[in-house]
Design an enzyme around this catalytic site. Structure first.
Site, PDB file in Angstrom:
ATOM      1  N   ASN A 105      27.859  77.366  49.873  1.00  0.00           N
ATOM      2  CA  ASN A 105      27.514  76.171  50.894  1.00  0.00           C
ATOM      3  C   ASN A 105      27.189  76.811  52.380  1.00  0.00           C
ATOM      4  OD1 ASN A 105      26.764  73.859  52.479  1.00  0.00           O
ATOM      5  ND2 ASN A 105      28.832  72.970  51.988  1.00  0.00           N
ATOM      6  N   HIS A 117      25.025  63.211  50.078  1.00  0.00           N
ATOM      7  CA  HIS A 117      26.242  63.217  49.320  1.00  0.00           C
ATOM      8  C   HIS A 117      25.994  62.933  47.774  1.00  0.00           C
ATOM      9  CE1 HIS A 117      28.485  61.922  53.188  1.00  0.00           C
ATOM     10  NE2 HIS A 117      28.630  63.243  52.943  1.00  0.00           N
ATOM     11  N   ARG A 122      29.133  59.958  64.137  1.00  0.00           N
ATOM     12  CA  ARG A 122      27.822  59.285  63.999  1.00  0.00           C
ATOM     13  C   ARG A 122      28.108  57.850  64.083  1.00  0.00           C
ATOM     14  NH1 ARG A 122      26.991  62.688  58.711  1.00  0.00           N
ATOM     15  NH2 ARG A 122      26.482  64.598  59.693  1.00  0.00           N
ATOM     16  N   GLU A 133      32.368  68.377  44.296  1.00  0.00           N
ATOM     17  CA  GLU A 133      31.062  68.882  44.427  1.00  0.00           C
ATOM     18  C   GLU A 133      30.750  70.308  43.914  1.00  0.00           C
ATOM     19  OE1 GLU A 133      31.769  66.938  48.420  1.00  0.00           O
ATOM     20  OE2 GLU A 133      29.446  66.620  48.519  1.00  0.00           O
ATOM     21  N   ARG A 168      24.331  74.967  47.455  1.00  0.00           N
ATOM     22  CA  ARG A 168      24.204  73.570  47.827  1.00  0.00           C
ATOM     23  C   ARG A 168      23.178  73.465  48.571  1.00  0.00           C
ATOM     24  NH1 ARG A 168      26.522  70.516  53.037  1.00  0.00           N
ATOM     25  NH2 ARG A 168      25.916  68.538  52.488  1.00  0.00           N
TER      26      ARG A 168
END
Ligand code: ADP
Length: 395
Positions: A7, A178, A237, A381, A89
């Site tokens: 990743n 996600h 965020r 993941e 990823r």
């Protein structure tokens, strides 16, 4: 088979060496501050080391990782030939990819063409992919996209109500993120429910947070949009707000468009409201000590999740299970309790005692009388990336 899962971020590289057939993680780690100075945290054979090592570019970082995997006391393989495939990823696959794919020139050019939609992530992924192709030219590379799982959303849920030509010409729509986590968790929930036409809501609550309505294994709606900024109140965020705030604040604070986006991505959310931190543990601590703003931030986060649960129950026309995952979802019993309390009217009854139990396993935390199941399902993941890579490459 051994799969290296990578990743690559703009200045970081997370990795795991996984056997997808047994799910064993042989080694894992994180390179940080690439291009600045360089720091490696590497874990293998039960040992964890942390080291400052110069990493001028991602190339040196990947070389260092391969070196750690193949040499020294904690080596887990004798040579890089034992790595049979690499799973990357990739954050944005746009409308091109509804599944993982073996990477070729065409895939690379499509990932590149999506850079305007993921300006921080996709260039870093391309760098990671190209370096792997250079260092291990015989080894196949697979791309696993954060957006792919959400490609099953109907147009009525992925469209924004803006002029249609801007969807066609500029790709303005909800993509969702996600996806690997939402896929993994909803699939685990589906197995736990063992029911036809299951209706599952996944709450992936980490620093970045998103929710997904999953009907019979397919994403129907999700809270993140064109970018990961939409939806829940996150670490830094804002999530949903009136778009008019943007222009209003830009004029008053004399900000450019990119400064405004940076403000909404990096300075808002739990950090902006509480003024304490983006880390929920610190915010909970401050709230316990009577900090009002910390309290408000926690309530805002939980209320937003609750709103999405109710709206997704409508979208799904019912709900069999609500699942909590990621750093906050797996660990913060307070958040799970606040989210579920008050939803008894829709058959959601949380069991206070079960909610407090800590394990790393999938678990049910609802009362026996609860019509809707409440699950805590640790996400994985990396395993999904390794598994998809294995499935594509073994053929
Ligand atoms: P990401 O992968 O998006 O960076 P994670 O899934 O690792 O994030 O989640 C990080 C968040 O989880 C942080 O806000 C952290 O405070 C929160 N977290 C981790 N453990 C706990 C805990 N025991 N109680 C409350 N929050 C926790």
């Amino acid at each position: 088979m051994l799969v290296l899962v990578l990743n690559a971020g703009s200045s970081s590289l997370k990795y795991q060496l996984i056997n997808p057939e047994t799910t064993e993680v042989k080694a894992s780690g994180l390179c940080e501050r690439i291009g600045i100075d360089g720091k490696l945290v590497h874990e293998a054979k039960g040992h964890k080391i942390s080291k400052d090592i110069e990493m001028p570019t991602h190339k040196e970082a990947i070389e260092i990782v391969l070196n750690f995997l193949t040499t020294g006391e904690d080596k887990v393989i004798d040579s890089i030939e034992e790595i049979q495939a690499i799973g990357h990823r990739v954050v944005h696959g746009g409308e091109y990819f509804n599944n993982s794919v073996i990477i070729n020139e065409d895939v690379i050019s499509k990932i590149k063409s999506l850079i305007p939609l993921a300006p921080l992530h996709n260039p870093a992924h391309i760098t990671g992919i190209e370096i792997c192709m250079e260092l291990m030219p015989e080894t196949p590379n697979v791309a696993v996209f954060d957006t792919a799982f959400h490609q099953t959303m109907p147009a009525s849920n992925y469209m924004y109500a803006v002029p249609y030509e801007d969807y066609k010409k500029h790709g303005v729509r909800k993509y969702g993120f996600h996806g690997t986590s939402h896929y993994y968790v909803s699939n685990e929930a589906k197995k736990m429910l063992d029911k036809e036409d299951s209706k599952v809501i996944v709450c992936h609550l980490g620093n970045g947070s998103s929710m997904c309505a999953v009907r019979d294994g397919k994403s129907i709606d999700t809270s993140m949009g064109l970018s990961p900024l939409e939806g829940l109140v996150m670490g830094t965020r804002s999530g949903d707000l009136d778009p008019a705030v943007i222009n209003y604040l830009m004029e008053r604070k004399n900000m450019t468009a990119s400064e405004m986006i940076n403000y909404l991505n990096k300075k808002s959310g739990m950090l902006g409201v509480s003024g304490v931190s983006s880390d929920l543990r610190e915010i909970i601590e401050a709230a316990k000590n009577g900090d009002e703003r910390a309290n408000t931030a926690i309530d805002m986060k939980c209320n937003r999740i609750k709103k999405y649960i109710c709206s997704y129950a409508g979208v799904l026309e019912g709900v069999d299970a609500i699942c909590f995952t990621a750093g906050i979802g797996e660990n913060a019993d307070l958040i799970r309790e606040k989210v579920c309390n008050g939803l008894e009217f829709m058959g959601v009854e949380i069991d206070e005692e079960k909610n407090k139990i800590r394990t790393d396993e999938n678990r049910e935390i609802n009362k026996n009388s609860s019509k809707t199941k409440i699950y805590v399902i640790p996400t994985n993941e990396e395993y999904v990336i390794a598994h998809d890579t294995y499935e594509l490459v073994k053929g």
